[in-house]
Write an enzyme that holds these catalytic residues in place. Structure first.
Site, PDB file in Angstrom:
ATOM      1  N   ARG A 170       0.886  -1.240   0.046  1.00 55.05           N
ATOM      2  CA  ARG A 170       0.006  -0.085  -0.098  1.00 55.05           C
ATOM      3  C   ARG A 170       0.939   1.338   0.097  1.00 55.05           C
ATOM      4  NH1 ARG A 170      -2.817   3.458  -0.372  1.00 55.05           N
ATOM      5  NH2 ARG A 170      -4.776   3.868   0.606  1.00 55.05           N
ATOM      6  N   TYR A 220     -23.828   5.160  -0.703  1.00 51.52           N
ATOM      7  CA  TYR A 220     -22.682   5.996  -0.878  1.00 51.52           C
ATOM      8  C   TYR A 220     -22.900   6.932  -2.090  1.00 51.52           C
ATOM      9  CZ  TYR A 220     -20.158   3.302   2.592  1.00 51.52           C
ATOM     10  OH  TYR A 220     -19.362   2.786   3.747  1.00 51.52           O
TER      11      TYR A 220
HETATM   12  O1  CP3 Z   1      -9.984  -8.582   2.517  1.00 54.45           O
HETATM   13  C1  CP3 Z   1     -11.245  -8.233   2.234  1.00 54.45           C
HETATM   14  O2  CP3 Z   1     -12.287  -8.171   3.042  1.00 54.45           O
HETATM   15  C2  CP3 Z   1     -11.478  -7.686   0.889  1.00 54.45           C
HETATM   16  C3  CP3 Z   1     -11.276  -6.265   0.377  1.00 54.45           C
HETATM   17  C4  CP3 Z   1     -12.368  -5.541   0.852  1.00 54.45           C
HETATM   18  C5  CP3 Z   1     -12.254  -4.038   0.826  1.00 54.45           C
HETATM   19  N1  CP3 Z   1     -13.347  -3.207   0.913  1.00 54.45           N
HETATM   20  C6  CP3 Z   1     -10.860  -3.514   0.651  1.00 54.45           C
HETATM   21  C7  CP3 Z   1     -10.616  -2.112   1.223  1.00 54.45           C
HETATM   22  C8  CP3 Z   1     -13.900  -5.743   1.097  1.00 54.45           C
HETATM   23  C9  CP3 Z   1     -14.656  -6.926   1.336  1.00 54.45           C
HETATM   24  C10 CP3 Z   1     -14.475  -4.362   1.229  1.00 54.45           C
HETATM   25  C11 CP3 Z   1     -15.774  -4.027   1.440  1.00 54.45           C
HETATM   26  C12 CP3 Z   1     -16.628  -2.886   1.778  1.00 54.45           C
HETATM   27  N2  CP3 Z   1     -15.846  -1.625   1.233  1.00 54.45           N
HETATM   28  C13 CP3 Z   1     -17.558  -2.481   2.424  1.00 54.45           C
HETATM   29  C14 CP3 Z   1     -18.226  -3.561   3.050  1.00 54.45           C
HETATM   30  C15 CP3 Z   1     -18.073  -4.139   4.569  1.00 54.45           C
HETATM   31  C16 CP3 Z   1     -18.025  -3.121   5.528  1.00 54.45           C
HETATM   32  O3  CP3 Z   1     -16.720  -2.891   6.062  1.00 54.45           O
HETATM   33  O4  CP3 Z   1     -18.768  -3.021   5.955  1.00 54.45           O
HETATM   34  C17 CP3 Z   1     -17.633  -1.158   2.662  1.00 54.45           C
HETATM   35  C18 CP3 Z   1     -18.813  -0.492   3.271  1.00 54.45           C
HETATM   36  C19 CP3 Z   1     -16.617  -0.716   1.531  1.00 54.45           C
HETATM   37  C20 CP3 Z   1     -16.372   0.865   1.454  1.00 54.45           C
HETATM   38  C21 CP3 Z   1     -15.091   1.259   2.147  1.00 54.45           C
HETATM   39  N3  CP3 Z   1     -13.992   0.966   1.248  1.00 54.45           N
HETATM   40  C22 CP3 Z   1     -14.906   2.046   3.028  1.00 54.45           C
HETATM   41  C23 CP3 Z   1     -15.899   2.900   3.903  1.00 54.45           C
HETATM   42  C24 CP3 Z   1     -13.526   2.086   3.187  1.00 54.45           C
HETATM   43  C25 CP3 Z   1     -12.802   3.263   4.063  1.00 54.45           C
HETATM   44  C26 CP3 Z   1     -12.821   2.751   5.522  1.00 54.45           C
HETATM   45  C27 CP3 Z   1     -11.507   1.915   5.735  1.00 54.45           C
HETATM   46  O5  CP3 Z   1     -11.391   0.749   6.124  1.00 54.45           O
HETATM   47  O6  CP3 Z   1     -10.366   2.537   5.232  1.00 54.45           O
HETATM   48  C28 CP3 Z   1     -12.917   1.521   2.207  1.00 54.45           C
HETATM   49  C29 CP3 Z   1     -11.543   1.508   1.854  1.00 54.45           C
HETATM   50  C30 CP3 Z   1     -10.959   0.124   1.828  1.00 54.45           C
HETATM   51  N4  CP3 Z   1     -11.295  -0.994   1.109  1.00 54.45           N
HETATM   52  C31 CP3 Z   1      -9.776  -0.418   2.403  1.00 54.45           C
HETATM   53  C32 CP3 Z   1      -9.448  -1.850   2.213  1.00 54.45           C
HETATM   54  C33 CP3 Z   1      -8.485  -2.531   2.602  1.00 54.45           C
HETATM   55  C34 CP3 Z   1      -8.928   0.547   3.474  1.00 54.45           C
HETATM   56  C35 CP3 Z   1      -8.103   1.377   2.412  1.00 54.45           C
HETATM   57  C36 CP3 Z   1      -6.579   1.342   2.330  1.00 54.45           C
HETATM   58  O7  CP3 Z   1      -5.944   0.488   2.178  1.00 54.45           O
HETATM   59  O8  CP3 Z   1      -6.172   2.645   2.145  1.00 54.45           O
END
Ligand code: CP3
Length: 352
Positions: free
Chosen positions: A41, A154
């Site tokens: 990352r 969203y």
């Molecule tokens: O390992 C896994 O589960 C697979 C990858 C995965 C990601 N997002 C990658 C990600 C999965 C299954 C998701 C699902 C997701 N994304 C959801 C549903 C699950 C839940 O948490 O309710 C939602 C609501 C999202 C939308 C989303 N994406 C948000 C709200 C955020 C920011 C919050 C955060 O944790 O940072 C993301 C970013 C995101 N998606 C990250 C990852 C690994 C973190 C960002 C990073 O690496 O900078």
């Protein structure tokens, strides 16, 4: 063509078949709590990782290699499906996802561009193929998409929301536009999940994370028909489906009618009560509080044991958290939890 799996206990549990030990995997098992994820990352944005199949495969495999979980989950995000809608999707550092041009009113729904999923999101199918090749049959791969309410929220709020006021306003004030929007999202989701299944995903999960903010009657009226259409369209595909949401204690009986094989629940309800709510003849996934992973080991072990106690050896339990792993989670705690679940349930004779 599905290849033979060395470890298929996750798929067996989805179908409520007997297993040699309770399967365990974690929502958000690939992510910032892992140093090897942070290393990648540091060099690439979230979207770059999602769009380069070799990188997506690399981070998908990290928790499988390190933790011994019983399933891999595709590395992607539920909001990727919004990018071709030209709403200005960005994953801004620290703030979570934002949309520069959200859907503000019903009229905007009809202005959303139509697109072909295989063309615009074909990179996800490539990731699935790359992951399946690298897994080499060790564990099944779970594909996923966002649920219609959560993705719509969203799209309408332009990011995360506390009250979901704009989303509910559109739902209540412009119900026809709302249903057109959810139908559009549902049909894109069907194409998207079919594409993942055809590329080799062994199961799919629908993350409708925020449905718990709805009154049951509103859930039934405004969301359930669309979710049901998604699972109905996937039914003949031969892969099990999981339907997940948080704060769903009041919605479980309705979620059951959406038609998935497994229902995922959070920790705000005892797993035994959740199982009563959805019915004994369906598989259940969950439901440890993710914050238990930050607790001292005896507290974590007791909390995990309590979840297993509530499952009581019933067929069709998949151990998971009630929501995603938090970034501050210590990796050794996660690995120890996987071992605990496997050891405590090894050779367990399931009751019916
Ligand atoms: O390992 C896994 O589960 C697979 C990858 C995965 C990601 N997002 C990658 C990600 C999965 C299954 C998701 C699902 C997701 N994304 C959801 C549903 C699950 C839940 O948490 O309710 C939602 C609501 C999202 C939308 C989303 N994406 C948000 C709200 C955020 C920011 C919050 C955060 O944790 O940072 C993301 C970013 C995101 N998606 C990250 C990852 C690994 C973190 C960002 C990073 O690496 O900078």
């Amino acid at each position: 063509m599905q290849r033979r799996l060395v470890n298929d206990r996750f798929l067996r549990a989805c179908r409520r078949e007997p297993v040699d030990a309770t399967p365990v995997w974690f929502m958000r098992q690939a992510g910032r709590y892992m140093p090897e994820y942070r290393a990648i990352r540091a060099e690439h944005s979230l979207l770059e990782i999602c769009k380069q199949p070799a990188l997506a495969a690399e981070v998908t495999l990290q928790p499988v290699d390190r933790l011994g979980v019983d399933a891999a989950i595709l590395f992607a995000d539920i909001l990727l499906i919004l990018e071709p809608l030209s709403v200005g999707l960005e994953f801004a550092a620290g703030d979570g996802p934002t949309l520069r041009r959200p859907v503000a009113a019903g009229a905007d729904v009809d202005r959303l561009p139509r697109f072909d999923v295989a063309t615009e999101l074909g990179y996800v199918a490539e990731s699935v193929r790359a992951i399946v090749a690298r897994l080499d049959g060790r564990v099944p791969l779970i594909g996923f998409a966002g649920g219609p309410f959560t993705v719509a929220s969203y799209l309408i709020e332009g990011g995360h929301s506390a009250q979901f006021a704009a989303t509910k306003r559109l739902m209540y004030a412009e119900p026809e536009a709302w249903h057109r929007l959810l139908s559009l999202l549902a049909s894109l989701t069907v194409d998207y999940l079919r594409m993942q299944i055809e590329a080799g995903a062994n199961a799919v999960q629908l993350f409708d994370s925020w449905i718990g903010v709805l009154a049951p009657e509103d859930y039934r009226r405004y969301v359930l028909p669309h979710t049901r259409s998604i699972f109905a369209a996937l039914a003949g595909k031969g892969v099990p489906s999981v339907h997940f949401g948080t704060q769903t204690a009041g919605l479980l009986a309705d979620m059951r009618h959406a038609g998935s094989d497994v229902i995922g629940v959070d920790w705000r309800i005892d797993l035994a009560d959740a199982w009563d709510g959805v019915g004994a003849d369906i598989a259940v996934q969950g439901n440890l509080d993710p914050i238990a992973l930050l607790a001292p080991w005896p507290v974590l072990a007791e909390a995990a044991t309590r979840v297993l106690g509530s499952a009581a050896g019933r067929r069709g339990h998949i151990f998971n958290l009630g929501h995603g792993i938090l970034p501050q989670t210590p990796v050794p705690a996660v690995a120890d939890l996987v071992s605990l679940v496997h050891e405590r349930t090894a050779g367990f004779r399931p009751v019916d």
